[in-house]
Scaffold this active site. Structure first.
Site, PDB file in Angstrom:
ATOM      1  N   ASN A  24       0.708  -1.250   0.007  1.00 31.26           N
ATOM      2  CA  ASN A  24       0.101  -0.091   0.237  1.00 31.26           C
ATOM      3  C   ASN A  24       0.827   1.273   0.062  1.00 31.26           C
ATOM      4  O   ASN A  24       1.981   1.361   0.498  1.00 31.26           O
ATOM      5  CB  ASN A  24      -1.078   0.013   0.980  1.00 31.26           C
ATOM      6  CG  ASN A  24      -0.454  -0.678   2.378  1.00 31.26           C
ATOM      7  OD1 ASN A  24       0.548   0.154   2.999  1.00 31.26           O
ATOM      8  ND2 ASN A  24      -0.765  -1.680   3.096  1.00 31.26           N
ATOM      9  N   SER A  40      -9.000  -1.359   1.961  1.00 32.75           N
ATOM     10  CA  SER A  40      -8.477  -2.695   2.484  1.00 32.75           C
ATOM     11  C   SER A  40      -9.046  -3.886   1.478  1.00 32.75           C
ATOM     12  O   SER A  40     -10.163  -3.658   1.215  1.00 32.75           O
ATOM     13  CB  SER A  40      -9.036  -3.053   3.814  1.00 32.75           C
ATOM     14  OG  SER A  40      -8.534  -4.294   4.367  1.00 32.75           O
ATOM     15  N   GLY A  41      -8.124  -4.730   0.986  1.00 32.79           N
ATOM     16  CA  GLY A  41      -8.670  -5.857   0.409  1.00 32.79           C
ATOM     17  C   GLY A  41      -9.089  -5.640  -0.935  1.00 32.79           C
ATOM     18  O   GLY A  41      -9.816  -6.410  -1.667  1.00 32.79           O
ATOM     19  N   SER A  69      -6.883   0.503   4.476  1.00 32.22           N
ATOM     20  CA  SER A  69      -6.102  -0.708   4.648  1.00 32.22           C
ATOM     21  C   SER A  69      -5.537  -1.272   6.070  1.00 32.22           C
ATOM     22  O   SER A  69      -5.695  -0.267   6.944  1.00 32.22           O
ATOM     23  CB  SER A  69      -4.518  -0.139   3.925  1.00 32.22           C
ATOM     24  OG  SER A  69      -3.674  -1.139   4.356  1.00 32.22           O
ATOM     25  N   SER A  70      -5.190  -2.320   6.244  1.00 30.25           N
ATOM     26  CA  SER A  70      -5.284  -2.888   7.608  1.00 30.25           C
ATOM     27  C   SER A  70      -3.804  -2.566   8.147  1.00 30.25           C
ATOM     28  O   SER A  70      -3.494  -2.343   9.191  1.00 30.25           O
ATOM     29  CB  SER A  70      -5.141  -4.410   7.614  1.00 30.25           C
ATOM     30  OG  SER A  70      -4.297  -5.127   6.563  1.00 30.25           O
ATOM     31  N   HIS A  92       5.861  -6.048   0.487  1.00 33.48           N
ATOM     32  CA  HIS A  92       6.690  -7.394   1.103  1.00 33.48           C
ATOM     33  C   HIS A  92       7.437  -7.833  -0.062  1.00 33.48           C
ATOM     34  O   HIS A  92       7.504  -8.989  -0.501  1.00 33.48           O
ATOM     35  CB  HIS A  92       5.540  -8.624   1.477  1.00 33.48           C
ATOM     36  CG  HIS A  92       4.697  -8.216   2.604  1.00 33.48           C
ATOM     37  ND1 HIS A  92       3.376  -9.049   2.737  1.00 33.48           N
ATOM     38  CD2 HIS A  92       4.575  -7.455   3.567  1.00 33.48           C
ATOM     39  CE1 HIS A  92       2.886  -8.390   3.755  1.00 33.48           C
ATOM     40  NE2 HIS A  92       3.335  -7.625   4.188  1.00 33.48           N
ATOM     41  N   ASP A 115      23.878   6.550  -2.598  1.00 33.89           N
ATOM     42  CA  ASP A 115      23.222   7.676  -3.073  1.00 33.89           C
ATOM     43  C   ASP A 115      21.794   7.853  -2.386  1.00 33.89           C
ATOM     44  O   ASP A 115      21.573   8.927  -1.888  1.00 33.89           O
ATOM     45  CB  ASP A 115      22.967   7.567  -4.676  1.00 33.89           C
ATOM     46  CG  ASP A 115      24.101   7.639  -5.639  1.00 33.89           C
ATOM     47  OD1 ASP A 115      25.361   8.264  -4.999  1.00 33.89           O
ATOM     48  OD2 ASP A 115      24.141   7.411  -6.667  1.00 33.89           O
ATOM     49  N   HIS A 155       9.097  -9.516   8.265  1.00 34.38           N
ATOM     50  CA  HIS A 155       7.732  -9.006   7.706  1.00 34.38           C
ATOM     51  C   HIS A 155       8.038  -8.379   6.554  1.00 34.38           C
ATOM     52  O   HIS A 155       7.501  -8.954   5.500  1.00 34.38           O
ATOM     53  CB  HIS A 155       7.141  -7.399   8.791  1.00 34.38           C
ATOM     54  CG  HIS A 155       5.681  -7.143   8.405  1.00 34.38           C
ATOM     55  ND1 HIS A 155       5.088  -6.128   9.283  1.00 34.38           N
ATOM     56  CD2 HIS A 155       5.081  -7.257   7.194  1.00 34.38           C
ATOM     57  CE1 HIS A 155       4.046  -6.041   8.250  1.00 34.38           C
ATOM     58  NE2 HIS A 155       4.051  -6.486   7.032  1.00 34.38           N
ATOM     59  N   TYR A 209      22.869  16.442  -7.462  1.00 34.81           N
ATOM     60  CA  TYR A 209      22.194  15.565  -8.588  1.00 34.81           C
ATOM     61  C   TYR A 209      20.725  15.478  -8.825  1.00 34.81           C
ATOM     62  O   TYR A 209      20.026  15.528  -7.548  1.00 34.81           O
ATOM     63  CB  TYR A 209      22.696  14.095  -8.400  1.00 34.81           C
ATOM     64  CG  TYR A 209      21.870  13.053  -9.287  1.00 34.81           C
ATOM     65  CD1 TYR A 209      22.377  12.873 -10.699  1.00 34.81           C
ATOM     66  CD2 TYR A 209      20.912  12.490  -8.993  1.00 34.81           C
ATOM     67  CE1 TYR A 209      21.641  12.350 -11.589  1.00 34.81           C
ATOM     68  CE2 TYR A 209      20.242  11.538  -9.794  1.00 34.81           C
ATOM     69  CZ  TYR A 209      20.659  11.176 -11.286  1.00 34.81           C
ATOM     70  OH  TYR A 209      20.109  10.583 -12.251  1.00 34.81           O
TER      71      TYR A 209
HETATM   72 ZN   LIG Z   1       2.743  -6.220   5.589  1.00 34.79          ZN
END
Ligand SMILES: [Zn+2]
Length: 215
Positions: A24, A40-41, A69-70, A92, A115, A155, A209
């Site tokens: 997310n 969520s979902g 979102s959870s 993830h 960088d 995680h 830069y």
């Molecule tokens: Zn997660």
């Protein structure tokens, strides 16, 4: 901001950072104590500006037809505690999460890491979803650290940026360098870059830069 956040979720998919709905992006609404986050979902194909949800900085739903979102509590904690942050991303992504599974920081062995991250990509604590533990772990690890990315142990990745696009860039770069350093490890020990060279690279990239700092 709804459109920005909706569009940036497509970047997670395009860069192969997410499986199913497990990732997310959120963005702070400039000048307001609010942020926009993924519902969520809901599958990435069904995301649109209209399906995004708006929350206050305690993570309460303010506007939107879906529940947020959870991971909303973690995003909210970051916005409450790091006022300079305008965007947060969670994934993830495979290689970065493999380092997180070992609880091992990605060492700074590439100039691109110096960088973008200014050194290693650090590991945050093991934390369970449900309260402020994940948010606390992110903030405690990244406060005073150059890296805009943290590998939360066992995680996955959380990244921050001055805006949501910078946080997505950090998530893409985090996975890219985690992948490369993993491959380098297979046939030997990658060579560390001397700290003063890391400092010079970081300073040049952040201040000279292209555009300004991703933080
Ligand atoms: Zn997660």
């Amino acid at each position: 901001m709804r459109k920005t956040i909706s569009d940036l979720h497509a970047e997670l998919v395009r860069n192969n950072l997410v499986a199913w709905t497990a990732g997310n992006v959120s963005g702070r609404v400039p000048g307001e104590d609010l942020f926009v986050i993924k519902p969520s979902g809901v599958s990435y194909d069904e995301l649109s500006p209209a399906t995004m949800v708006v929350c206050d900085l305690d993570g309460n739903l303010v506007e939107g037809a879906h529940s947020p979102s959870s991971d909303t509590a973690a995003h909210a904690y970051v916005y409450r505690n790091l006022p300079e942050v305008g965007g947060v991303v969670h994934t993830h992504s495979t290689y970065a999460t493999a380092w997180a599974a070992r609880g091992e920081a990605v060492p700074c062995v590439l100039t691109a890491m110096a960088d973008e991250f200014g050194g290693e990509i650090p590991v945050g604590p093991f934390a369970l979803i449900g309260d402020d533990s994940i948010g606390q772990g992110i903030v405690e690890t990244l406060k005073g650290h150059r890296s805009p990315a943290v590998l939360m142990r066992s995680h996955g990745v959380f990244t921050i940026g001055r805006d949501p696009k910078a946080a997505v860039k950090a998530a893409v770069m985090c996975e890219d360098v985690a992948h490369t350093v993993h491959i380098a490890r297979q046939l030997g020990e990658p060579l560390k870059i001397a700290q003063d060279d890391v400092d010079r690279l970081y300073d040049r990239y952040q201040n000279v830069y292209g555009q300004r700092s991703p933080r």
